[in-house]
Write an enzyme that holds these catalytic residues in place. Structure first.
Site, PDB file in Angstrom:
ATOM      1  N   LYS A  22      24.460  -1.858  34.187  1.00 30.79           N
ATOM      2  CA  LYS A  22      24.841  -3.258  34.432  1.00 30.79           C
ATOM      3  C   LYS A  22      25.017  -3.475  35.943  1.00 30.79           C
ATOM      4  CE  LYS A  22      29.267  -4.581  34.347  1.00 30.79           C
ATOM      5  NZ  LYS A  22      29.706  -5.314  35.554  1.00 30.79           N
ATOM      6  N   ASN A  23      25.735  -2.565  36.603  1.00 31.82           N
ATOM      7  CA  ASN A  23      26.082  -2.793  38.009  1.00 31.82           C
ATOM      8  C   ASN A  23      24.918  -2.570  38.952  1.00 31.82           C
ATOM      9  OD1 ASN A  23      28.526  -3.561  37.157  1.00 31.82           O
ATOM     10  ND2 ASN A  23      29.604  -1.688  37.736  1.00 31.82           N
ATOM     11  N   ARG A  92      30.901 -12.142  38.624  1.00 29.18           N
ATOM     12  CA  ARG A  92      31.122 -11.933  40.064  1.00 29.18           C
ATOM     13  C   ARG A  92      29.804 -11.633  40.763  1.00 29.18           C
ATOM     14  NH1 ARG A  92      34.628 -10.557  43.967  1.00 29.18           N
ATOM     15  NH2 ARG A  92      34.132  -8.780  45.280  1.00 29.18           N
ATOM     16  N   CYS A 116      36.223 -10.630  36.678  1.00 25.51           N
ATOM     17  CA  CYS A 116      37.380 -10.254  35.854  1.00 25.51           C
ATOM     18  C   CYS A 116      38.675 -10.584  36.591  1.00 25.51           C
ATOM     19  CB  CYS A 116      37.361  -8.749  35.625  1.00 25.51           C
ATOM     20  SG  CYS A 116      36.136  -8.262  34.470  1.00 25.51           S
ATOM     21  N   ARG A 121      39.757  -9.941  44.486  1.00 22.77           N
ATOM     22  CA  ARG A 121      38.309  -9.759  44.674  1.00 22.77           C
ATOM     23  C   ARG A 121      37.726 -10.750  45.696  1.00 22.77           C
ATOM     24  NH1 ARG A 121      35.506  -8.177  39.104  1.00 22.77           N
ATOM     25  NH2 ARG A 121      34.261  -6.916  40.527  1.00 22.77           N
ATOM     26  N   PRO A 122      38.280 -10.743  46.905  1.00 16.16           N
ATOM     27  CA  PRO A 122      37.731 -11.601  47.954  1.00 16.16           C
ATOM     28  C   PRO A 122      36.324 -11.157  48.351  1.00 16.16           C
ATOM     29  CG  PRO A 122      39.287 -10.054  48.885  1.00 16.16           C
ATOM     30  CD  PRO A 122      39.356  -9.881  47.392  1.00 16.16           C
ATOM     31  N   ASP A 304      36.299   2.051  37.195  1.00 15.95           N
ATOM     32  CA  ASP A 304      35.848   1.447  35.927  1.00 15.95           C
ATOM     33  C   ASP A 304      36.098   2.356  34.731  1.00 15.95           C
ATOM     34  OD1 ASP A 304      32.843  -0.096  37.329  1.00 15.95           O
ATOM     35  OD2 ASP A 304      34.975  -0.534  37.544  1.00 15.95           O
ATOM     36  N   ILE A 326      41.849   1.009  43.761  1.00 19.05           N
ATOM     37  CA  ILE A 326      40.799   0.053  44.132  1.00 19.05           C
ATOM     38  C   ILE A 326      41.195  -1.385  43.830  1.00 19.05           C
ATOM     39  CG2 ILE A 326      38.360  -0.565  43.813  1.00 19.05           C
ATOM     40  CD1 ILE A 326      38.628   2.227  45.013  1.00 19.05           C
ATOM     41  N   ARG A 396      29.607  -8.238  27.873  1.00 21.11           N
ATOM     42  CA  ARG A 396      29.003  -8.415  29.204  1.00 21.11           C
ATOM     43  C   ARG A 396      28.418  -7.098  29.697  1.00 21.11           C
ATOM     44  NH1 ARG A 396      32.895  -9.516  33.415  1.00 21.11           N
ATOM     45  NH2 ARG A 396      31.052  -8.997  34.608  1.00 21.11           N
TER      46      ARG A 396
HETATM   47  C1  EPZ Z   1      31.593  -3.311  41.935  1.00 22.29           C
HETATM   48  O1  EPZ Z   1      32.418  -4.437  42.166  1.00 22.29           O
HETATM   49  C2  EPZ Z   1      31.452  -3.251  40.422  1.00 22.29           C
HETATM   50  N1  EPZ Z   1      30.868  -4.501  39.952  1.00 22.29           N
HETATM   51  C3  EPZ Z   1      32.827  -3.052  39.797  1.00 22.29           C
HETATM   52  O2  EPZ Z   1      32.619  -2.905  38.400  1.00 22.29           O
HETATM   53  C4  EPZ Z   1      33.432  -1.770  40.343  1.00 22.29           C
HETATM   54  O3  EPZ Z   1      34.744  -1.632  39.826  1.00 22.29           O
HETATM   55  C5  EPZ Z   1      33.504  -1.841  41.872  1.00 22.29           C
HETATM   56  O4  EPZ Z   1      32.184  -2.085  42.402  1.00 22.29           O
HETATM   57  C6  EPZ Z   1      34.028  -0.564  42.486  1.00 22.29           C
HETATM   58  O5  EPZ Z   1      33.247   0.503  42.070  1.00 22.29           O
HETATM   59  C7  EPZ Z   1      29.554  -4.704  40.117  1.00 22.29           C
HETATM   60  O6  EPZ Z   1      28.857  -3.872  40.653  1.00 22.29           O
HETATM   61  C8  EPZ Z   1      29.007  -6.003  39.601  1.00 22.29           C
HETATM   62  P1  EPZ Z   1      33.978  -3.633  45.703  1.00 22.29           P
HETATM   63  P2  EPZ Z   1      32.604  -5.006  43.674  1.00 22.29           P
HETATM   64  O7  EPZ Z   1      33.366  -4.657  46.591  1.00 22.29           O
HETATM   65  O8  EPZ Z   1      31.323  -4.928  44.369  1.00 22.29           O
HETATM   66  C9  EPZ Z   1      37.934  -5.299  47.681  1.00 22.29           C
HETATM   67  C10 EPZ Z   1      32.899  -3.344  36.132  1.00 22.29           C
HETATM   68  O9  EPZ Z   1      33.863  -3.115  35.383  1.00 22.29           O
HETATM   69  N2  EPZ Z   1      37.027  -6.153  48.478  1.00 22.29           N
HETATM   70  O10 EPZ Z   1      33.718  -2.193  45.943  1.00 22.29           O
HETATM   71  O11 EPZ Z   1      33.294  -6.295  43.590  1.00 22.29           O
HETATM   72  C11 EPZ Z   1      38.017  -5.801  46.248  1.00 22.29           C
HETATM   73  O12 EPZ Z   1      38.966  -6.835  46.142  1.00 22.29           O
HETATM   74  C12 EPZ Z   1      33.149  -3.903  37.510  1.00 22.29           C
HETATM   75  O13 EPZ Z   1      31.691  -3.104  35.881  1.00 22.29           O
HETATM   76  C13 EPZ Z   1      37.546  -6.900  49.521  1.00 22.29           C
HETATM   77  O14 EPZ Z   1      38.737  -6.860  49.781  1.00 22.29           O
HETATM   78  O15 EPZ Z   1      33.611  -3.916  44.231  1.00 22.29           O
HETATM   79  C14 EPZ Z   1      38.427  -4.578  45.477  1.00 22.29           C
HETATM   80  O16 EPZ Z   1      39.837  -4.439  45.557  1.00 22.29           O
HETATM   81  C15 EPZ Z   1      34.614  -4.214  37.770  1.00 22.29           C
HETATM   82  N3  EPZ Z   1      36.718  -7.700  50.244  1.00 22.29           N
HETATM   83  C16 EPZ Z   1      37.746  -3.453  46.240  1.00 22.29           C
HETATM   84  O17 EPZ Z   1      37.415  -3.978  47.535  1.00 22.29           O
HETATM   85  C17 EPZ Z   1      35.377  -7.773  49.963  1.00 22.29           C
HETATM   86  O18 EPZ Z   1      34.648  -8.509  50.677  1.00 22.29           O
HETATM   87  C18 EPZ Z   1      36.483  -2.970  45.532  1.00 22.29           C
HETATM   88  O19 EPZ Z   1      35.550  -3.956  45.645  1.00 22.29           O
HETATM   89  C19 EPZ Z   1      34.863  -7.007  48.891  1.00 22.29           C
HETATM   90  C20 EPZ Z   1      35.702  -6.202  48.158  1.00 22.29           C
END
Ligand code: EPZ
Length: 417
Positions: A22-23, A92, A116, A121-122, A304, A326, A396
């Site tokens: 999915k990701n 997202r 979610c 998630r900024p 995850d 995270i 999803r």
């Molecule tokens: C991806 O989300 C995955 N989703 C998430 O899977 C996964 O948990 C995550 O990576 C970490 O491995 C998809 O790929 C669609 P991040 P993503 O940017 O890209 C903060 C699932 O269950 N952050 O690595 O959103 C954020 O708030 C989902 O399949 C900022 O602060 O993850 C979070 O606390 C859930 N500013 C942390 O970083 C930003 O600009 C991780 O976010 C971006 C992120």
């Protein structure tokens, strides 16, 4: 609304085949529009996130042909239009259209992506990357406009190794003038899968999968044929299920290296895993030792998988701990597990699971995708019947989850309520 009714307690035996990630696919679909020719993606999972992104492609007048487990995408007649929230709020990952449309047209206007409730998630790191490439960002009532006269390669350091920001910056940089370096880049396998697609289209990306990625901008991107990697989170979820209620449960079509942090933790617990080149066979046992888990970016223990792991830890003799580093709100499954008979306490970002405890079926709610997966595992472990509402969250990210579980002897039924 959909509800999953599970009659628990059955040992599961047989083979579960893992689907495409999915990701990965949620990034590959937007990335495909960067090509001026036809892009074929195979091993595409039939999940609601895939459909939601194909709706956005069709809204942008991109030609999408769907065959079994594959998509043929042709953006030759596409139009760059403002993408309204009715489309972007569904997931997202809609934000990957920001990087792709900025990269292709140097302008994108779209509503803020949904996702979610596991955290704020900024997208500040995504926007910082776009600005470093020469774009300006405006936000009017959560409608973002990102545009640039020209996109120029830049050196970008990510304050956090964000998966989304790493991929989105890659999408914006592949057609920019000059070279972009992303430092402290995320190293998840999905990033390698996206970089491989782009390179197959003619991009020049090196270092994907390491913390430093170099993207040399090119003039155009062309036709390609690409495969989605197996879903490591789906795989990990079913391996955990096997450790809970498996009787020689085989999880096939996987890349074991992608879930090494999980398998080594399970072995530390006392789970016996038969790990093959592209499968794992696992059975439940009664004597598990408690363990401590801390979620990290890849190759650390995947955030995850901490939710699906939680019900299994109720079988351990003693206190296990999970520290979530995270996301700020990823323990919403725990009150429901406690209603089922677990003994789990949460203090700030750490949960403590005291075992062993017996789980008994009851009515619960899926609050997010992986919390839902955790409740499915708990329901299959529990005695009696568990009814999970808000199952749309689970659909999803887990292709054909009901069919896959029925196939190995689970007793469950998807109902409309
Ligand atoms: C991806 O989300 C995955 N989703 C998430 O899977 C996964 O948990 C995550 O990576 C970490 O491995 C998809 O790929 C669609 P991040 P993503 O940017 O890209 C903060 C699932 O269950 N952050 O690595 O959103 C954020 O708030 C989902 O399949 C900022 O602060 O993850 C979070 O606390 C859930 N500013 C942390 O970083 C930003 O600009 C991780 O976010 C971006 C992120």
């Amino acid at each position: 609304m959909k509800m999953l009714e599970i009659k628990g307690g059955n040992p599961l035996n047989g083979t579960i085949r893992i689907s495409g990630s999915k990701n990965s696919v949620v990034a590959l679909i937007p990335a495909a529009i960067l090509s001026t020719e036809e892009v074929t993606i195979c091993n595409v999972p039939d999940i609601t996130d895939t459909s939601a992104l194909c709706e956005i492609l069709e809204f942008l007048n991109v030609d999408v042909k769907r065959a079994t487990e594959s998509l043929v995408i042709n953006s030759v007649n596409m139009e760059n239009k403002e993408i309204p929230s009715m489309y972007t709020k569904k997931l997202r990952a809609s934000y990957y259209f920001m990087g792709a449309l900025l990269g292709k047209y140097k302008k994108v206007t779209m509503a803020l992506p949904g996702g979610c409730s596991i955290g704020a998630r900024p997208i500040n790191l995504h926007l910082k990357g776009f600005e470093a490439l020469g774009a300006t960002v405006t936000n009017k009532d959560n409608i973002y406009t990102v545009e640039a006269k020209d996109l120029k390669g830049a050196n970008i350091y990510l304050d956090f190794a964000s998966v989304g920001a790493t991929i989105n910056i890659m999408l914006a940089a592949v057609l920019a003038k000059g070279t972009t370096i992303i430092d402290n880049a995320a190293k998840e396998p999905e990033i390698v899968n996206v970089a491989t697609l782009l390179n197959n289209m003619g991009a020049k990306i090196r270092g994907a999968g390491t913390s430093s990625i170099e993207i040399v901008g090119v003039e155009k991107l062309g036709k390609c044929f690409h495969e989605v990697i197996p879903d490591r989170i789906e795989a990990g979820t079913y391996v955990i299920l096997g450790a809970a209620v498996g009787n020689n449960l085989k999880i096939s079509n996987i890349i074991p290296e992608h879930i090494e942090a999980l398998t080594s933790k399970l072995e530390e617990m006392g789970v016996f895993l038969d790990i093959g080149t592209d499968y794992i066979i696992v059975s439940s046992s009664k004597n598990y030792k408690p363990v401590n888990v801390k979620t990290q970016t890849y190759p650390g223990f995947a955030t995850d998988l901490q939710q699906p792991l939680t019900p299994l830890l109720t079988m351990c003799r003693g206190r296990s701990k999970i520290e979530e580093t995270i996301y700020e709100n990823r323990f919403m499954h725990i009150p429901y597990l406690n209603q089922m008979g677990a003994d789990i306490r949460v203090k700030t970002q750490t949960s403590t699971i005291i075992g062993p405890t017996k789980l008994t079926g009851t009515d619960v709610v899926a609050t997010d995708l992986r919390a839902g997966a955790s409740l499915v595992i708990a329901g299959l472990m529990a005695s009696g019947t568990t009814r999970i509402t808000n199952v749309e969250h689970i659909l999803r990210g887990y292709e054909n989850i009901v069919e896959k579980l029925l196939e190995v002897g689970a007793k469950l039924e998807l109902k409309e309520v």
